[in-house]
Scaffold this motif. Sequence first.
Motif, PDB file in Angstrom:
ATOM      1  N   GLY A  30       0.821  -1.226   0.000  1.00 16.05           N
ATOM      2  CA  GLY A  30       0.000   0.000   0.000  1.00 16.05           C
ATOM      3  C   GLY A  30       0.844   1.260   0.000  1.00 16.05           C
ATOM      4  N   PRO A  31       0.202   2.419   0.080  1.00 14.30           N
ATOM      5  CA  PRO A  31       0.925   3.694  -0.054  1.00 14.30           C
ATOM      6  C   PRO A  31       1.829   4.035   1.137  1.00 14.30           C
ATOM      7  CG  PRO A  31      -1.417   4.080   0.380  1.00 14.30           C
ATOM      8  CD  PRO A  31      -1.256   2.608   0.168  1.00 14.30           C
ATOM      9  N   PHE A  32       1.670   3.336   2.285  1.00  5.88           N
ATOM     10  CA  PHE A  32       2.413   3.756   3.482  1.00  5.88           C
ATOM     11  C   PHE A  32       3.528   2.786   3.872  1.00  5.88           C
ATOM     12  CE2 PHE A  32      -2.025   5.473   4.340  1.00  5.88           C
ATOM     13  CZ  PHE A  32      -1.749   6.671   3.684  1.00  5.88           C
ATOM     14  N   HIS A  33       3.770   1.771   3.037  1.00  5.97           N
ATOM     15  CA  HIS A  33       4.867   0.855   3.329  1.00  5.97           C
ATOM     16  C   HIS A  33       6.200   1.620   3.249  1.00  5.97           C
ATOM     17  CE1 HIS A  33       7.272  -2.835   3.275  1.00  5.97           C
ATOM     18  NE2 HIS A  33       8.001  -2.210   2.369  1.00  5.97           N
ATOM     19  N   GLY A  34       7.075   1.388   4.211  1.00  7.46           N
ATOM     20  CA  GLY A  34       8.392   2.050   4.187  1.00  7.46           C
ATOM     21  C   GLY A  34       8.304   3.551   4.393  1.00  7.46           C
ATOM     22  N   ARG A  35       7.207   4.034   4.986  1.00  6.11           N
ATOM     23  CA  ARG A  35       7.043   5.484   5.228  1.00  6.11           C
ATOM     24  C   ARG A  35       6.778   5.731   6.721  1.00  6.11           C
ATOM     25  NH1 ARG A  35       4.379   8.610   1.378  1.00  6.11           N
ATOM     26  NH2 ARG A  35       4.790  10.209   2.922  1.00  6.11           N
ATOM     27  N   PRO A  36       7.796   5.490   7.570  1.00  7.91           N
ATOM     28  CA  PRO A  36       7.581   5.676   9.011  1.00  7.91           C
ATOM     29  C   PRO A  36       7.256   7.121   9.374  1.00  7.91           C
ATOM     30  CG  PRO A  36       9.895   5.226   8.535  1.00  7.91           C
ATOM     31  CD  PRO A  36       9.155   5.031   7.259  1.00  7.91           C
ATOM     32  N   ASP A  37       7.516   8.037   8.438  1.00 10.44           N
ATOM     33  CA  ASP A  37       7.227   9.464   8.678  1.00 10.44           C
ATOM     34  C   ASP A  37       5.720   9.761   8.654  1.00 10.44           C
ATOM     35  OD1 ASP A  37       7.653   8.650   5.881  1.00 10.44           O
ATOM     36  OD2 ASP A  37       7.020  10.703   5.401  1.00 10.44           O
ATOM     37  N   VAL A  38       4.926   8.852   8.046  1.00 12.08           N
ATOM     38  CA  VAL A  38       3.491   9.142   7.896  1.00 12.08           C
ATOM     39  C   VAL A  38       2.776   8.928   9.234  1.00 12.08           C
ATOM     40  CG1 VAL A  38       1.358   8.438   6.749  1.00 12.08           C
ATOM     41  CG2 VAL A  38       3.488   8.545   5.459  1.00 12.08           C
ATOM     42  N   ASP A  39       2.041   9.953   9.677  1.00 11.46           N
ATOM     43  CA  ASP A  39       1.307   9.896  10.945  1.00 11.46           C
ATOM     44  C   ASP A  39      -0.113   9.372  10.660  1.00 11.46           C
ATOM     45  OD1 ASP A  39      -0.095  10.310  13.232  1.00 11.46           O
ATOM     46  OD2 ASP A  39       0.461  12.422  13.477  1.00 11.46           O
ATOM     47  N   PHE A  40      -0.414   8.184  11.142  1.00  8.83           N
ATOM     48  CA  PHE A  40      -1.699   7.545  10.836  1.00  8.83           C
ATOM     49  C   PHE A  40      -2.895   8.268  11.470  1.00  8.83           C
ATOM     50  CE2 PHE A  40       0.147   3.047   9.789  1.00  8.83           C
ATOM     51  CZ  PHE A  40       0.662   3.562   8.618  1.00  8.83           C
ATOM     52  N   ASP A  41      -2.611   9.217  12.372  1.00  5.82           N
ATOM     53  CA  ASP A  41      -3.719  10.022  12.920  1.00  5.82           C
ATOM     54  C   ASP A  41      -4.139  11.115  11.947  1.00  5.82           C
ATOM     55  OD1 ASP A  41      -3.816   8.605  15.228  1.00  5.82           O
ATOM     56  OD2 ASP A  41      -2.597  10.007  16.395  1.00  5.82           O
ATOM     57  N   HIS A  42      -3.297  11.421  10.964  1.00  7.11           N
ATOM     58  CA  HIS A  42      -3.579  12.569  10.097  1.00  7.11           C
ATOM     59  C   HIS A  42      -3.601  12.257   8.606  1.00  7.11           C
ATOM     60  CE1 HIS A  42      -2.244  14.519  13.899  1.00  7.11           C
ATOM     61  NE2 HIS A  42      -3.368  15.165  13.653  1.00  7.11           N
ATOM     62  N   VAL A  43      -3.664  10.990   8.269  1.00  9.46           N
ATOM     63  CA  VAL A  43      -3.741  10.601   6.856  1.00  9.46           C
ATOM     64  C   VAL A  43      -5.120  10.968   6.306  1.00  9.46           C
ATOM     65  CG1 VAL A  43      -3.991   8.528   5.446  1.00  9.46           C
ATOM     66  CG2 VAL A  43      -2.062   8.740   7.008  1.00  9.46           C
ATOM     67  N   THR A  44      -5.186  11.500   5.067  1.00 13.70           N
ATOM     68  CA  THR A  44      -6.486  11.818   4.464  1.00 13.70           C
ATOM     69  C   THR A  44      -6.975  10.641   3.621  1.00 13.70           C
ATOM     70  OG1 THR A  44      -5.570  12.693   2.421  1.00 13.70           O
ATOM     71  CG2 THR A  44      -5.807  14.256   4.265  1.00 13.70           C
ATOM     72  N   PRO A  45      -8.297  10.585   3.342  1.00 12.96           N
ATOM     73  CA  PRO A  45      -8.802   9.508   2.478  1.00 12.96           C
ATOM     74  C   PRO A  45      -8.091   9.475   1.124  1.00 12.96           C
ATOM     75  CG  PRO A  45     -10.635  10.498   3.650  1.00 12.96           C
ATOM     76  CD  PRO A  45      -9.419  11.319   4.001  1.00 12.96           C
ATOM     77  N   ASP A  46      -7.825  10.628   0.526  1.00 13.01           N
ATOM     78  CA  ASP A  46      -7.162  10.614  -0.784  1.00 13.01           C
ATOM     79  C   ASP A  46      -5.743  10.058  -0.694  1.00 13.01           C
ATOM     80  OD1 ASP A  46      -9.365  11.454  -2.125  1.00 13.01           O
ATOM     81  OD2 ASP A  46      -8.740  13.558  -2.282  1.00 13.01           O
ATOM     82  N   GLU A  47      -5.044  10.365   0.396  1.00 10.90           N
ATOM     83  CA  GLU A  47      -3.693   9.798   0.566  1.00 10.90           C
ATOM     84  C   GLU A  47      -3.780   8.286   0.732  1.00 10.90           C
ATOM     85  OE1 GLU A  47      -1.525  13.600   2.778  1.00 10.90           O
ATOM     86  OE2 GLU A  47      -2.550  12.086   3.980  1.00 10.90           O
ATOM     87  N   ALA A  48      -4.769   7.821   1.509  1.00  6.94           N
ATOM     88  CA  ALA A  48      -4.909   6.380   1.742  1.00  6.94           C
ATOM     89  C   ALA A  48      -5.315   5.646   0.458  1.00  6.94           C
ATOM     90  CB  ALA A  48      -5.929   6.117   2.846  1.00  6.94           C
ATOM     91  N   CYS A  49      -6.050   6.337  -0.407  1.00  7.70           N
ATOM     92  CA  CYS A  49      -6.529   5.683  -1.640  1.00  7.70           C
ATOM     93  C   CYS A  49      -5.541   5.786  -2.801  1.00  7.70           C
ATOM     94  CB  CYS A  49      -7.882   6.267  -2.052  1.00  7.70           C
ATOM     95  SG  CYS A  49      -9.222   5.779  -0.939  1.00  7.70           S
ATOM     96  N   ALA A  50      -4.416   6.479  -2.583  1.00  6.45           N
ATOM     97  CA  ALA A  50      -3.431   6.645  -3.677  1.00  6.45           C
ATOM     98  C   ALA A  50      -2.553   5.405  -3.748  1.00  6.45           C
ATOM     99  CB  ALA A  50      -2.601   7.894  -3.418  1.00  6.45           C
ATOM    100  N   HIS A  51      -3.116   4.332  -4.282  1.00  6.44           N
ATOM    101  CA  HIS A  51      -2.382   3.068  -4.299  1.00  6.44           C
ATOM    102  C   HIS A  51      -1.236   3.110  -5.300  1.00  6.44           C
ATOM    103  CE1 HIS A  51      -1.583  -1.232  -4.470  1.00  6.44           C
ATOM    104  NE2 HIS A  51      -2.196  -1.287  -3.307  1.00  6.44           N
ATOM    105  N   PRO A  52      -0.057   2.567  -4.895  1.00  7.91           N
ATOM    106  CA  PRO A  52       1.106   2.693  -5.782  1.00  7.91           C
ATOM    107  C   PRO A  52       1.008   1.890  -7.084  1.00  7.91           C
ATOM    108  CG  PRO A  52       1.651   1.358  -3.838  1.00  7.91           C
ATOM    109  CD  PRO A  52       0.284   1.947  -3.601  1.00  7.91           C
TER     110      PRO A  52
END
Length: 408
Positions: free
Chosen positions: A185-207
């Motif tokens: 998914g879009p957040f693999h290998g991205r420890p910088d991403v804060d799961f409290d603040h991810v938007t739906p569009d960011e979550a749906c941006a599949h690689p």
Amino acid sequence: MTRRAITLLGATGSVGASTLDVIARHPDRFTVAALAAYRSDAKLLELCLRFRPPVAALQDVSAAHALQRALAAECLPTRVVAGDDGLTEVATLPEADCVLAAIVGAAGLPATLAAARAGKRILLANKEALVIGGALFMAAAAESGATLLPIDSEHNAVIQCLPASYARNPAHHGVRRIVLTASGGPFHGRPDVDFDHVTPDEACAHPTWSMGRKISVDSATMMNKGLEVIEARWLFGTDASCIDIVVHRQSVVHSLVEYVDGSVLAQMSNPDMRTPIAQALAAPERIEAGVTPLDYARLAALTFEPVDRRRFPCVDLAYAALAADAAAPVALNAANEVAVAAFLRGDARFSDIARACSAVLERRDVAPIVTLDDALAADADARALAAAALRLPRSRAAAVAPRHSTHA
Ligand code: NAD
Ligand code: MG
């Protein structure tokens, strides 16, 4: 050649579109017996004008009336049916050989199970139906002689790597392990991403894949892979201990089967759902699917990595649900559907999804699942628990029941 008549449940969705693309390439092989969707009458009208099915179904009754009027204005003889009964009717039409199940979520279970009871050849995308009704499906298929062919790309890869005679008995065929690949998914290998603040569009941006929004969020939480482990357990008759997951970012190897002699078979293709759909539509033959061939010179590397189970706890939640009683996967799936819908509406955070699933698994009642009604009751109970865990207003809790899906 006799043409296969196909009923397509979920015709207006992403898998529906890929399926109709393959069908349109082979008018000599396939006809459309029926098209079904939730409530998008305009979109279904467009598809009826193009594919001219004898029957069309919409879950939503007023949308079905609108479709009926529009079809009459176009002088098209397509008969329109509506509601749960309408979906069941198209799933069991005597003139349909094949039912492609591509409704999203638990909402697809009753119609897909009806198709299994009617002995259809079922092409299954709707993994949630198998997650919550696995034992019911397998019993219904065994009794009626229905065939279940997966079009989820990983499971379709696995059946392509198993012997044609495979009969849900891994030891008999020398299968040691089934390894499902995950894009991460879009957040693999991205420890910088804060799961409290991810938007739906960011979550749906599949690689690598373009899909509906619910499964895209499931890929971002990796719940999709957890659901697929449960799906694999039912399809292939394996214990959870024989099903593993590996992250493969390129989405070119769609899964692997390891044999006791050390052989590993894999299926490869570009990430395009038309490949598994065409495979299942035409099996045992092969047909052109419009998919770009792999360019080996550009495949610089195929990488495989372990899943980060701490950051993506939904994977372990799915293994835990599979190891528990039959109601646990039902509760997990229902909680996930409620939480994902709330996240997509802006009523919950991305991080709440795993939290709500975990809370519902802890708080739910243990109940036997023997009938479809048992499964639907456990589903409804878990939805209420999930709504409470997410502190959703009552109106929002009502909006998440399977009969009131937010999908078009
Ligand atoms: P989507 O949201 O794009 O489409 C969903 C379809 O289901 C629509 O036609 C919608 O009208 C219909 N639908 C929704 N609720 C309904 C209801 N209550 N009654 C009747 N119809 C209803 O979803 P999608 O991405 O096409 O996924 C469909 C299924 O296939 C899901 O179970 C998903 O997990 C699975 N799947 C999808 C992909 C993919 O590439 N999109 C890959 C593998 C598996
Ligand atoms: Mg998949």
